[in-house]
Design a protein around this motif. Sequence first.
Motif, mmCIF file in Angstrom:
data_model
loop_
_atom_site.group_PDB
_atom_site.id
_atom_site.type_symbol
_atom_site.label_atom_id
_atom_site.label_comp_id
_atom_site.label_asym_id
_atom_site.label_seq_id
_atom_site.Cartn_x
_atom_site.Cartn_y
_atom_site.Cartn_z
ATOM 1 N N SER A 109 0.815 -1.216 0.000
ATOM 2 C CA SER A 109 0.000 0.000 0.000
ATOM 3 C C SER A 109 0.844 1.261 0.000
ATOM 4 C CB SER A 109 -0.934 -0.001 1.215
ATOM 5 O OG SER A 109 -0.177 -0.039 2.414
ATOM 6 N N SER A 110 2.055 1.199 0.554
ATOM 7 C CA SER A 110 2.946 2.366 0.589
ATOM 8 C C SER A 110 4.351 1.932 0.184
ATOM 9 C CB SER A 110 2.959 2.980 1.997
ATOM 10 O OG SER A 110 3.815 4.099 2.042
ATOM 11 N N SER A 159 3.616 7.078 1.237
ATOM 12 C CA SER A 159 2.826 7.735 2.281
ATOM 13 C C SER A 159 3.440 9.037 2.773
ATOM 14 C CB SER A 159 2.640 6.779 3.464
ATOM 15 O OG SER A 159 3.895 6.414 4.008
ATOM 16 N N GLU A 189 8.842 10.970 10.281
ATOM 17 C CA GLU A 189 7.441 11.257 9.972
ATOM 18 C C GLU A 189 7.160 12.746 10.166
ATOM 19 O OE1 GLU A 189 5.603 6.990 11.524
ATOM 20 O OE2 GLU A 189 5.248 8.838 12.657
ATOM 21 N N SER A 200 2.240 13.838 1.105
ATOM 22 C CA SER A 200 2.084 13.075 -0.137
ATOM 23 C C SER A 200 3.358 12.284 -0.390
ATOM 24 C CB SER A 200 1.781 14.021 -1.312
ATOM 25 O OG SER A 200 2.816 14.973 -1.470
#
Length: 604
Positions: A46-47, A87, A105, A110
């Motif tokens: 997914s990422s 992500s 993080e 984006s």
Amino acid sequence: MAGVECSAFSEDGEYFGYSGADGKLKVWETESGILSQEYTPNLHLSSPCTCLTWVASRNSVSPRKKKKRKSAEHGSETDTLALGTMSGNLLLYSVAHGSMVCQLEGGHSSAVNHVAWSRGSNLFSCDDKHIVEWSVADSSVKSKWKVGTERVTCLLVLSDSNSLLAAGCTIGLWDVPSQKLVRRFTGHASEVTSLTLIPGAESYFISAAKNDRLLSAWSLSSRSQDKNSVASFVMEDVATCVSLCSTDVTSVVAVTRSGVLHLYKHQLNGKCSKPLKPRVTVQIASDTGQSQGKDAVLPIPILAARKQGSNILIAHGSSIFLSFETICPRGPEKVLCLVRRDPRENVASKDGVISKVKVPETSDNVEYVSHTAAVVMSAKRGKKLKSDVPMEERLDNLSLTKQETGSHEPPRSDSMAHLLMQGLHSKDKRILQSVLMRNDPVLISNTVTRLSLQCTVPLIKELVTLIQGKTVVSKIAVLWLKAVIRSHAGQLMANPDVRDTLSPVLGLVETRLGLLAPLSRLRGRLDLLVDQIEESNKGNVAGDLGESLLVFQDQGNSDEGSEIEDIALGSESEDHWEELSDVDMDEEVEAEEEGEPGEVDMSV
């Protein structure tokens, strides 16, 4: 940028890192050519990874080690990979520990387009609109600023650590402390994919763009305010990897998309009016041993290269079968073709030598022994055991005569999802047809729900092709497309390319809606005609039922009856004739007596 392939050599050329479309990170040792590490990050589907670069980080040393080795005050440097993800997070993977040591993080909302690092500077990353400076020691954002309206695709940290190059279609020189644009370079028609610095008194850098078949050299000198490139290097295809070494003469190595290596040698000193051609072009081919066949020589693509002094370290093959080699092209040859053995054959031969699978040794004199058969011992010791087992019992033991009583279960949705992902990845028409030709709504819904996000757009492309086909295939494809839109509506709305993918379907829907009204009127008229024909057929059947369906006439009885009637009529007529003759004679006598004239003779 999901499923982007990215690779890079470490600073000393000892390791080679690669991240493919499956989201897995692989690290090879270039000296031995062994795949030493393979790591699968969390949420790798997914990422997935979008970019990577090598970083030299320092490990903290414990107090005990400080007493033993006082010289190591700040710890030792280790090779670390900085990975940008879809992500917006950054992952730091340590080769020494073989695991992920840090996650950065909060800097991007984006996908990360590029990560850049230089010795003595911090780590920089960029997305479409912002540049972020990271403090790796604190795992925090040190600074962040907006670039402008242009999309940023590549970064390069200069040697002074206070200047940064950020490139989209144009290249901008930024001052990091003040976060201001100092200078801008123009000349590329597409997005820049690579920036490489040429160290020296007169600093230059080289850029490669997405759709340009040339490399551009730019001057960073403060005395030169030229916005255009000072030199260009011609290639036969788009560049995917650029490496250089600057001594007396600048040597530039570029690997193209087709797997060919170009070597340029030029001393940059001012502007060069003519494009520079490569001194040497290197290609690698594999000899299959069939010299007379058409496909005797198969090309082996070069994936990456690194200039190390006068030598060039290259990685060739594929992401599964990868080989490393150091070459030193010398001589007057402009085209150098290296013939190497196919890496797949090398792996097969190694597997044959190092295989730990032991095959049991059996002779031809094999006897079948059953637990129900009596073993007959021979009188002599030198003879083997003998057994006599009937063929029927052998077949029973082998379960060849047993019938399968269990019914075939319907395919499971999770297995169908894996099969569909395999077919989309390999583009196998047979696998896709075996999955997509099922019209069970429950199975379709469960299969689509279990699909990964990367397979959604390829599945939509296959369904759009099927919808434009025949009626039955189009009907089944509509069921699949409906399930995909229902399950992955959020992802499809966020993807701007889906509109172009679904445009043929939208055009087909508009065309069929325009034909809906005429077809409805035609159907109504045909229904009226069919009803009238059915009513008329019912009336004809009712009229036919009023008449006699069968008439039977007995020929023998009718003949006898007619003869009897004729005899009866004959007797009656004769009697009547006789009566009439007697009456006529009486009338004639009476007339003569009365004197009535008879017949008159006309001749007188």
